[in-house]
Design a protein around this motif. Structure first.
Motif, PDB file in Angstrom:
ATOM      1  N   ASP A 446      11.753  38.385  42.612  1.00  0.00           N
ATOM      2  CA  ASP A 446      12.097  37.209  41.808  1.00  0.00           C
ATOM      3  C   ASP A 446      13.220  36.468  42.507  1.00  0.00           C
ATOM      4  O   ASP A 446      13.734  36.921  43.546  1.00  0.00           O
ATOM      5  N   PHE A 447      13.589  35.333  41.954  1.00  0.00           N
ATOM      6  CA  PHE A 447      14.585  34.485  42.601  1.00  0.00           C
ATOM      7  C   PHE A 447      16.015  34.791  42.140  1.00  0.00           C
ATOM      8  O   PHE A 447      16.960  34.123  42.551  1.00  0.00           O
ATOM      9  N   GLY A 448      16.192  35.753  41.259  1.00  0.00           N
ATOM     10  CA  GLY A 448      17.524  36.139  40.822  1.00  0.00           C
ATOM     11  C   GLY A 448      18.054  35.280  39.689  1.00  0.00           C
ATOM     12  O   GLY A 448      17.492  34.238  39.356  1.00  0.00           O
ATOM     13  N   ASP A 449      19.173  35.721  39.124  1.00  0.00           N
ATOM     14  CA  ASP A 449      19.757  35.041  37.963  1.00  0.00           C
ATOM     15  C   ASP A 449      20.367  33.688  38.309  1.00  0.00           C
ATOM     16  O   ASP A 449      20.551  32.845  37.433  1.00  0.00           O
ATOM     17  N   ASP A 450      20.705  33.469  39.590  1.00  0.00           N
ATOM     18  CA  ASP A 450      21.343  32.215  39.972  1.00  0.00           C
ATOM     19  C   ASP A 450      20.345  31.068  40.096  1.00  0.00           C
ATOM     20  O   ASP A 450      20.755  29.913  40.267  1.00  0.00           O
ATOM     21  N   PHE A 451      19.043  31.375  40.044  1.00  0.00           N
ATOM     22  CA  PHE A 451      18.026  30.328  40.146  1.00  0.00           C
ATOM     23  C   PHE A 451      17.582  29.955  38.742  1.00  0.00           C
ATOM     24  O   PHE A 451      17.144  30.804  37.973  1.00  0.00           O
ATOM     25  N   ASP A 452      17.731  28.679  38.378  1.00  0.00           N
ATOM     26  CA  ASP A 452      17.574  28.247  36.987  1.00  0.00           C
ATOM     27  C   ASP A 452      16.133  28.023  36.558  1.00  0.00           C
ATOM     28  O   ASP A 452      15.881  27.694  35.404  1.00  0.00           O
ATOM     29  N   PHE A 453      15.184  28.166  37.472  1.00  0.00           N
ATOM     30  CA  PHE A 453      13.795  27.898  37.128  1.00  0.00           C
ATOM     31  C   PHE A 453      13.019  29.206  36.995  1.00  0.00           C
ATOM     32  O   PHE A 453      13.299  30.179  37.697  1.00  0.00           O
ATOM     33  N   LYS A 454      12.055  29.210  36.100  1.00  0.00           N
ATOM     34  CA  LYS A 454      11.211  30.372  35.910  1.00  0.00           C
ATOM     35  C   LYS A 454       9.918  30.181  36.701  1.00  0.00           C
ATOM     36  O   LYS A 454       9.091  29.335  36.369  1.00  0.00           O
ATOM     37  N   LEU A 455       9.757  30.959  37.765  1.00  0.00           N
ATOM     38  CA  LEU A 455       8.550  30.910  38.586  1.00  0.00           C
ATOM     39  C   LEU A 455       8.144  32.344  38.890  1.00  0.00           C
ATOM     40  O   LEU A 455       8.608  32.948  39.862  1.00  0.00           O
ATOM     41  N   PRO A 456       7.292  32.958  38.060  1.00  0.00           N
ATOM     42  CA  PRO A 456       6.900  34.352  38.263  1.00  0.00           C
ATOM     43  C   PRO A 456       6.245  34.566  39.617  1.00  0.00           C
ATOM     44  O   PRO A 456       5.451  33.732  40.078  1.00  0.00           O
ATOM     45  N   LEU A 457       6.577  35.686  40.262  1.00  0.00           N
ATOM     46  CA  LEU A 457       6.032  36.016  41.576  1.00  0.00           C
ATOM     47  C   LEU A 457       5.247  37.314  41.516  1.00  0.00           C
ATOM     48  O   LEU A 457       5.601  38.242  40.777  1.00  0.00           O
ATOM     49  N   ASN A 458       4.178  37.393  42.324  1.00  0.00           N
ATOM     50  CA  ASN A 458       3.383  38.618  42.480  1.00  0.00           C
ATOM     51  C   ASN A 458       3.481  39.090  43.917  1.00  0.00           C
ATOM     52  O   ASN A 458       3.215  38.319  44.853  1.00  0.00           O
ATOM     53  N   VAL A 459       3.890  40.344  44.110  1.00  0.00           N
ATOM     54  CA  VAL A 459       3.930  40.918  45.457  1.00  0.00           C
ATOM     55  C   VAL A 459       2.504  41.247  45.886  1.00  0.00           C
ATOM     56  O   VAL A 459       1.769  41.926  45.174  1.00  0.00           O
ATOM     57  N   VAL A 460       2.099  40.751  47.055  1.00  0.00           N
ATOM     58  CA  VAL A 460       0.711  40.942  47.530  1.00  0.00           C
ATOM     59  C   VAL A 460       0.633  41.938  48.672  1.00  0.00           C
ATOM     60  O   VAL A 460      -0.433  42.510  48.920  1.00  0.00           O
ATOM     61  N   SER A 461       1.731  42.184  49.394  1.00  0.00           N
ATOM     62  CA  SER A 461       1.706  43.162  50.485  1.00  0.00           C
ATOM     63  C   SER A 461       3.127  43.497  50.909  1.00  0.00           C
ATOM     64  O   SER A 461       4.061  42.729  50.632  1.00  0.00           O
ATOM     65  N   PHE A 462       3.274  44.641  51.586  1.00  0.00           N
ATOM     66  CA  PHE A 462       4.576  45.028  52.122  1.00  0.00           C
ATOM     67  C   PHE A 462       4.377  46.118  53.161  1.00  0.00           C
ATOM     68  O   PHE A 462       3.276  46.679  53.310  1.00  0.00           O
ATOM     69  N   THR A 463       5.432  46.428  53.897  1.00  0.00           N
ATOM     70  CA  THR A 463       5.399  47.481  54.914  1.00  0.00           C
ATOM     71  C   THR A 463       6.448  48.515  54.561  1.00  0.00           C
ATOM     72  O   THR A 463       7.591  48.162  54.242  1.00  0.00           O
ATOM     73  N   MET A 464       6.033  49.806  54.609  1.00  0.00           N
ATOM     74  CA  MET A 464       6.980  50.882  54.326  1.00  0.00           C
ATOM     75  C   MET A 464       7.297  51.619  55.615  1.00  0.00           C
ATOM     76  O   MET A 464       6.407  51.935  56.406  1.00  0.00           O
ATOM     77  N   LYS A 465       8.571  51.914  55.824  1.00  0.00           N
ATOM     78  CA  LYS A 465       9.021  52.607  57.026  1.00  0.00           C
ATOM     79  C   LYS A 465       9.800  53.850  56.652  1.00  0.00           C
ATOM     80  O   LYS A 465      10.829  53.787  55.969  1.00  0.00           O
ATOM     81  N   VAL A 466       9.253  55.036  57.051  1.00  0.00           N
ATOM     82  CA  VAL A 466       9.920  56.325  56.839  1.00  0.00           C
ATOM     83  C   VAL A 466      10.463  56.796  58.179  1.00  0.00           C
ATOM     84  O   VAL A 466       9.762  56.696  59.198  1.00  0.00           O
ATOM     85  N   PRO A 467      11.708  57.291  58.257  1.00  0.00           N
ATOM     86  CA  PRO A 467      12.270  57.754  59.536  1.00  0.00           C
ATOM     87  C   PRO A 467      11.357  58.762  60.236  1.00  0.00           C
ATOM     88  O   PRO A 467      10.886  59.732  59.634  1.00  0.00           O
ATOM     89  N   GLY A 468      11.082  58.499  61.522  1.00  0.00           N
ATOM     90  CA  GLY A 468      10.261  59.411  62.318  1.00  0.00           C
ATOM     91  C   GLY A 468       8.772  59.239  62.138  1.00  0.00           C
ATOM     92  O   GLY A 468       7.987  59.987  62.728  1.00  0.00           O
ATOM     93  N   LYS A 469       8.359  58.299  61.325  1.00  0.00           N
ATOM     94  CA  LYS A 469       6.938  58.075  61.062  1.00  0.00           C
ATOM     95  C   LYS A 469       6.570  56.626  61.375  1.00  0.00           C
ATOM     96  O   LYS A 469       7.418  55.718  61.260  1.00  0.00           O
ATOM     97  N   PRO A 470       5.296  56.374  61.748  1.00  0.00           N
ATOM     98  CA  PRO A 470       4.868  54.997  61.990  1.00  0.00           C
ATOM     99  C   PRO A 470       4.941  54.192  60.686  1.00  0.00           C
ATOM    100  O   PRO A 470       4.810  54.724  59.594  1.00  0.00           O
ATOM    101  N   SER A 471       5.163  52.878  60.833  1.00  0.00           N
ATOM    102  CA  SER A 471       5.186  51.996  59.663  1.00  0.00           C
ATOM    103  C   SER A 471       3.821  51.967  58.993  1.00  0.00           C
ATOM    104  O   SER A 471       2.779  52.067  59.656  1.00  0.00           O
ATOM    105  N   VAL A 472       3.811  51.856  57.674  1.00  0.00           N
ATOM    106  CA  VAL A 472       2.569  51.832  56.896  1.00  0.00           C
ATOM    107  C   VAL A 472       2.498  50.500  56.154  1.00  0.00           C
ATOM    108  O   VAL A 472       3.424  50.145  55.419  1.00  0.00           O
TER     109      VAL A 472
END
Length: 524
Positions: A446-472
């Protein structure tokens, strides 16, 4: 225990077992409970400060009134002074008991916060040894009870046999009732034993502060009684208002304000007649609930005008006329510039509905038109949805009563939406969570409390990184099987990173910047 004297071996054993029991209880009291007592103590302390200040003002008020009107307030002022002396003496006695708790427990006030160490104030054995011996009170315990009795006696002696104070004395007795109490098991105990024996020191400290609060409130109640409700109503300025009387009701730019400030009250008394500038009004229609009359007439030409007239009231069977004086107003020329302001900020954001108020001073909203790329609305309320470019100009046209137009315009900057803030299970930035919570949790943005407008967001993708392991790479807002497998190989204390977080706005095709990353430290 202190003050035991010659007691049997059996009684000594009972006393020893009691001390052990109290110590065990003190060890098992939750820190949250001790903190709660501490916070309550602080609230009582602050209330005591406020009430002390109020009592000083009430006492000063009584002294002043005693000089101005000795017959009405001199005796009351003397009583108030006596109550103040008795209350201060008892208050200081209780304060000394509180200091003993701090001294005997070896507690110190935090130099930074100014607070007592609430969570360390568990044990109450020192106070128990000071006030109790077996089933009896020590000399110090007797002092506490005698101090309460003495305070009650002094207050009642000051009030005497005047029936006016009967209700107060009844409540006063309840507030400082120290008669024996039955506990939950039906056992009758002395008042001091029931309320203080075996309690953590912070609990006893707080109860003593509460007693001090009762003293301050008692003094405030009596001061108000000594002033008398009728006398306060008659002599206090509380019911009055400061009313500004300007020399004229409009001023031109560059002029100095001229006028007076007077103290007065609105008379909620219905008049029998009202006449303004030669026009007679129906008082049943123009007088509101406060006794004020609402006027309605044409203001006339540009320049200064005087309001003349009179109120007519019926008093003691006779008509009383009150003239309207020092009343004038100024008619100024119509405006020729528009007022354009963003309701939220000085810029407009791309991709969201920016509410705006657009008007011309002195021109009705239905005779004002505004136009710009992405602007819609009417009657003063508009919505700006900028799409491309870095600036947008809003043009405004108003139509005056004579049909002539007035125009104005203003330039607004267009800004892109700020970078959204990523969070994992509501935790933003860096957080520490158990492994299972991470495995079943989800990424959000989200845009945080300092942003005065309501614009809902949906997360569509991300990358996870664990130490010693390839990124997923993961689709959606939760871990896939590969990510969970990588997470299970992580060790306690490892930092799991969620980066390259992509989000989309619900119901909008506007481009959203990459979401800020989240780092989770594994707690197990």
């Amino acid at each position: 225990m202190a003050g035991q004297g010659k007691i049997s071996a059996r009684q000594k054993m009972i006393n020893l077992m009691y001390l052990v029991f109290i110590a065990i209880m003190a060890m098992t009291v939750a820190p949250e409970v001790l903190s709660a007592f501490g916070l309550m103590e602080e609230k009582f302390e602050k209330a005591n400060e406020v009430t002390t200040d109020m009592n000083a003002k009430l006492l000063a008020n009584l002294k002043t009134k005693g000089k101005e009107n000795p017959k009405e307030f001199a005796a009351a002022g003397v009583k108030a002074e006596q109550v103040s002396i008795a209350s201060d003496k008892f208050y200081r006695f209780i304060e000394e008991q509180k200091k003993d708790i701090i001294r005997m427990g070896g507690y110190e006030v935090d130099e930074v916060t100014g607070r007592l160490p609430f969570e360390k104030m568990k044990k109450g054995d020192k106070l128990d040894e000071k006030w109790f011996t077996g089933d009896r009170l020590t000399k110090e315990g007797d002092k506490v009870i005698n101090a309460i009795k003495q305070y009650k006696k002094e207050i009642k002696d000051i009030l005497g046999v005047d029936q006016f104070y009967n209700k107060f004395i009844e409540n006063f007795e309840k507030k400082f009732d120290i008669s024996e109490v039955k506990d939950s098991e039906g056992v009758t105990k002395q008042w001091l034993d029931y309320h203080f024996k075996g309690f953590p020191s912070i609990a006893s400290y707080t109860k003593l502060t509460a007693i001090q609060n009762d003293v301050k409130v008692t003094q405030a109640d009596l001061n108000n009684l000594f002033l008398g409700n009728a006398a306060v109503e008659a002599t206090s300025l509380d019911k009055y208002k400061a009313i500004v009387l300007a020399d004229k009701s409009a001023f031109f730019a560059g002029e100095k304000f001229q006028g007076r400030v007077v103290i007065g009250k609105y008379a909620n008394v219905p008049p029998t007649a009202l006449e303004v500038n030669g026009k007679k009004y129906d008082v049943s229609k123009v007088i509101d609930s406060t006794g004020a009359a609402r006027l309605d007439f044409n203001v006339g030409n540009v320049g200064e005008h005087t309001i003349e007239g009179k109120f007519t009231f019926l008093e003691n069977g006779k008509e009383l006329e009150i003239p309207i004086i020092d009343a004038n107003y100024v008619v100024v020329p119509k405006p020729n510039s528009a007022t354009i302001s963003a309701d939220k900020m000085n810029v407009v954001y791309r991709g969201v509905s920016n509410p705006m108020t657009i008007s011309f001073a002195g021109v009705p909203d239905n005779k004002v038109k505004a136009s710009a790329s992405g602007l819609s609305g009417s009657n003063g309320k508009y919505v700006m949805k900028p799409q491309s470019g870095r600036e947008v100009t809003i043009n405004v046209t108003g139509t005056l009563d004579d049909g002539s137009p007035v125009r104005d315009s203003k330039l607004f900057r267009i800004k892109d939406l700020p970078k959204p803030l990523g969070s994992f299970n509501g935790q933003q930035g860096n957080a520490k969570l158990p492994r299972n919570n991470v495995e079943i949790g989800k990424i959000s943005a989200d845009f945080g409390d300092d942003f005065d407008f309501k614009l809902p967001l949906n997360v569509v993708s991300f990358t996870m990184k664990v130490p010693g392991k390839p990124s997923v790479n993961c689709t959606g807002n939760r871990l896939n099987s590969s990510a969970k497998s990588a997470l299970r190989s992580a060790r306690r204390g490892d930092l799991v990173q969620f980066i390259n977080i992509k989000a989309k706005a619900q119901g909008s095709s506007i481009r959203i910047k990459t979401v800020t990353p989240v780092v989770i430290e594994l707690a197990n």
